[in-house]
Design a protein around this motif. Structure first.
Motif: not given
Length: 153
Positions: A106-126
């Motif tokens: 929820s702290s990320l801007p919509f465009d940045e969050l929408r542009g993330l690849k699944i693998s990058e999102l997983q790495e950030r979440l970890e």
């Protein structure tokens, strides 16, 4: 010396030089050849696959402002851990995982969050989850976070 003897001597000297070069090359490359053969044998042996256990965390809903309106992200997560004899305490970790994921996304801007690849999102979440667990002195019962579903509205 006559010419035929000189030609024969040069031919013999060339043969000895080539044979010596082949012998020295083989002697220098022999350790590398043995290492390659042993790695081929090791690769040919069957390797038992690791066994995992998973814990599903369905419907993590995040609201993100952007483009003059609210956007909603719905994530289905899975926590992956190595299979062991002692049961993991995934249920106790679920509220902390949900809190960390919602707080971060929820702290990320919509465009940045929408542009993330699944693998990058997983790495950030970890990364975020491991840091949050460490800050709360909580044991991490999983090794990886998998994004099973991502719906953007």
């Amino acid at each position: 010396m006559t010419t035929p003897r000189l030609v024969l001597l040069m031919l013999l000297l060339n043969v000895v030089t080539v044979a010596g070069g082949v012998g020295v090359s083989y002697w220098l490359l022999k350790p590398g050849l043995e290492g390659a053969a042993s790695s081929e044998v090791a690769a040919a042996e069957p390797v038992e696959p690791s066994e995992y256990e998973f814990y599903a965390i369905p419907k993590v809903i995040v609201s993100v402002p952007g483009d003059g309106r609210e956007h909603y992200f719905v994530l289905d997560l899975a926590l992956q851990a190595d299979l062991s004899d002692e049961p993991k305490k995934f249920e106790q970790a679920e509220p902390l995982v949900r809190n960390s994921v919602v707080g971060y996304l929820s702290s990320l801007p919509f465009d940045e969050l929408r542009g993330l690849k699944i693998s990058e999102l997983q790495e950030r979440l970890e990364t975020i989850l491991f840091a949050d667990f460490a800050s709360k002195n909580a044991a991490v019962p999983f090794k990886h976070v998998l994004v099973n579903k991502l719906i953007v509205q």
